[in-house]
Design an enzyme around this catalytic site. Structure first.
Site, PDB file in Angstrom:
ATOM      1  N   HIS A 134       4.188   5.546   3.930  1.00  0.00           N
ATOM      2  CA  HIS A 134       5.479   6.232   3.932  1.00  0.00           C
ATOM      3  C   HIS A 134       5.735   6.751   2.524  1.00  0.00           C
ATOM      4  O   HIS A 134       4.983   6.457   1.591  1.00  0.00           O
ATOM      5  CB  HIS A 134       6.599   5.301   4.405  1.00  0.00           C
ATOM      6  CG  HIS A 134       6.854   4.133   3.496  1.00  0.00           C
ATOM      7  ND1 HIS A 134       5.954   3.111   3.308  1.00  0.00           N
ATOM      8  CD2 HIS A 134       7.930   3.831   2.708  1.00  0.00           C
ATOM      9  CE1 HIS A 134       6.458   2.229   2.464  1.00  0.00           C
ATOM     10  NE2 HIS A 134       7.652   2.650   2.077  1.00  0.00           N
ATOM     11  N   HIS A 174       8.247   6.313   0.208  1.00  0.00           N
ATOM     12  CA  HIS A 174       8.974   5.672  -0.877  1.00  0.00           C
ATOM     13  C   HIS A 174       8.052   5.639  -2.092  1.00  0.00           C
ATOM     14  O   HIS A 174       6.830   5.475  -1.970  1.00  0.00           O
ATOM     15  CB  HIS A 174       9.419   4.263  -0.490  1.00  0.00           C
ATOM     16  CG  HIS A 174      10.644   4.244   0.372  1.00  0.00           C
ATOM     17  ND1 HIS A 174      10.918   3.231   1.261  1.00  0.00           N
ATOM     18  CD2 HIS A 174      11.684   5.131   0.472  1.00  0.00           C
ATOM     19  CE1 HIS A 174      12.073   3.486   1.872  1.00  0.00           C
ATOM     20  NE2 HIS A 174      12.548   4.629   1.409  1.00  0.00           N
ATOM     21  N   ASP A 191       7.085   3.706  -4.529  1.00  0.00           N
ATOM     22  CA  ASP A 191       6.112   2.675  -4.883  1.00  0.00           C
ATOM     23  C   ASP A 191       4.854   2.739  -4.026  1.00  0.00           C
ATOM     24  O   ASP A 191       3.881   2.031  -4.290  1.00  0.00           O
ATOM     25  CB  ASP A 191       6.743   1.275  -4.815  1.00  0.00           C
ATOM     26  CG  ASP A 191       7.419   0.964  -3.489  1.00  0.00           C
ATOM     27  OD1 ASP A 191       7.984   1.892  -2.868  1.00  0.00           O
ATOM     28  OD2 ASP A 191       7.414  -0.217  -3.069  1.00  0.00           O
ATOM     29  N   HIS A 192       4.860   3.589  -3.013  1.00  0.00           N
ATOM     30  CA  HIS A 192       3.702   3.727  -2.125  1.00  0.00           C
ATOM     31  C   HIS A 192       3.004   5.075  -2.263  1.00  0.00           C
ATOM     32  O   HIS A 192       2.002   5.302  -1.580  1.00  0.00           O
ATOM     33  CB  HIS A 192       4.129   3.521  -0.675  1.00  0.00           C
ATOM     34  CG  HIS A 192       4.644   2.141  -0.410  1.00  0.00           C
ATOM     35  ND1 HIS A 192       3.876   1.152   0.174  1.00  0.00           N
ATOM     36  CD2 HIS A 192       5.849   1.585  -0.673  1.00  0.00           C
ATOM     37  CE1 HIS A 192       4.595   0.041   0.256  1.00  0.00           C
ATOM     38  NE2 HIS A 192       5.792   0.277  -0.250  1.00  0.00           N
ATOM     39  N   ASP A 240       5.557  -1.712   4.482  1.00  0.00           N
ATOM     40  CA  ASP A 240       6.995  -1.896   4.666  1.00  0.00           C
ATOM     41  C   ASP A 240       7.441  -1.763   6.121  1.00  0.00           C
ATOM     42  O   ASP A 240       7.384  -0.680   6.718  1.00  0.00           O
ATOM     43  CB  ASP A 240       7.738  -0.878   3.808  1.00  0.00           C
ATOM     44  CG  ASP A 240       7.444  -1.062   2.323  1.00  0.00           C
ATOM     45  OD1 ASP A 240       6.448  -1.732   2.009  1.00  0.00           O
ATOM     46  OD2 ASP A 240       8.199  -0.535   1.497  1.00  0.00           O
TER      47      ASP A 240
END
Length: 312
Positions: free
Chosen positions: A63, A65, A67-68, A209
């Site tokens: 996804h 976000h 941090d990914h 997540d």
């Protein structure tokens, strides 16, 4: 030489800490390299881990976000700079196409045409990839998120005792494997079924997540290696549910339901330190009795081998 291992490049959720980089995981599998969720700093972590852009054949983003995915620009530009010649496919949620394009072209550089987008949508997507199949399934997070799974097809393992008993040796073994049957000098016929047994393919899954959901359980079903987020301990279960994350206990529940052989916990909240790792294991042990690894940056985790009795 066959290499099947997870190279951990980063293990922190949301923000990096002194001891944990943003997410990043390279699953090396017999010449294929699945780079999952390259967060900020992934390119440098790859250098520390001794892996290169040439090892990457897939970039898989769960996804968008930060941090990914904030490491995507550096990885893409390194692929271009190092003149990687093979195709690198990029899987990501189709709903995040705008974000992918921004990351893919985040700055000026001498581009490459080897990166092929593979946007994901729907309930189930599969791609063939060399010796394995890559599968994506939706998870439950505030933004659209997908988990991934790598599966080796089932095969057969040779039985040395049966080969010897039937007089099949040397180059004859290879011929039997290629043709499925073999006529011996005395005129008798030996088949693969006579001298081999079924061997289930190995598998690995990557679940980031998410709340507890059907997709997470389906991805984990029967895998040898499960890499899964365990952002919080159970004391923060309300916060986990609010922000779409798992607790360590919930990660253990998924692993237990799927009969996972080796469980790798990662994506830890910055509120926890390495001293808290035993607490994560204790929570997992409430439901899961298999092998547990609490991931640390630059760790290498092999995909567990099967014993002869287990079929591999």
């Amino acid at each position: 030489m066959s290499v099947r291992e997870l190279v951990v490049l980063g293990t922190s959720s949301a923000v990096p800490t002194r001891h944990r980089n943003h997410n990043g995981y390279l699953l090396r599998w017999d010449g294929e390299g699945f780079l999952f969720d390259p967060g900020e700093g992934t390119q440098r972590q790859m250098l520390h881990a001794g892996v290169s852009a040439h090892d990457v054949t897939w970039i898989c983003v769960t996804h968008f976000h930060g941090d990914h995915c904030l490491g995507v620009p550096g990885v893409v530009q390194r692929i271009a700079r190092d003149k990687v010649a093979h195709e690198v496919r990029a899987a990501y949620p189709a709903s995040g196409e705008t974000y992918w394009r921004r990351l893919r072209n985040a700055s000026a550089f001498a581009d490459t045409d080897v990166i092929t987008p593979r946007p994901v949508s729907g309930e189930l997507t599969r791609w063939p990839s060399g010796p394995v199949t890559l599968t994506a399934r939706p998870l439950s997070h505030p933004v659209q998120s997908y988990g991934y799974r790598v599966d080796e097809p089932a095969g057969r393992r040779m039985l040395p005792g049966e080969l010897a008993r039937r007089g099949v040796r040397g180059p004859m073994i290879g011929e039997l494997q290629r043709r499925g049957s073999l006529t011996l000098p005395d005129g008798s016929v030996v088949t693969m079924e006579d001298c081999s047994a079924p061997r289930p393919g190995q598998s690995a899954a990557f679940v980031m997540d998410t709340r507890l959901c059907d997709g997470a359980f389906a991805l984990a079903e029967g895998v040898d290696l499960l890499v899964i987020e365990s952002t919080f301990l159970s004391g923060e279960s309300a916060l986990a549910a609010q922000y779409g994350h798992l607790t360590a206990e919930q990660a253990g529940r998924i692993a237990a339901a799927g009969g996972v052989r080796r469980l790798v916990l990662t994506h830890f909240s910055e509120r926890y330190t390495t001293a808290d790792e035993p607490r994560f294991v204790d929570e997992v042990r409430k439901t899961y009795s298999g092998e547990v690894v609490t991931a640390r940056d630059l760790m290498r985790v092999p995909v567990p081998r099967r014993s002869a009795e287990a079929g591999g």
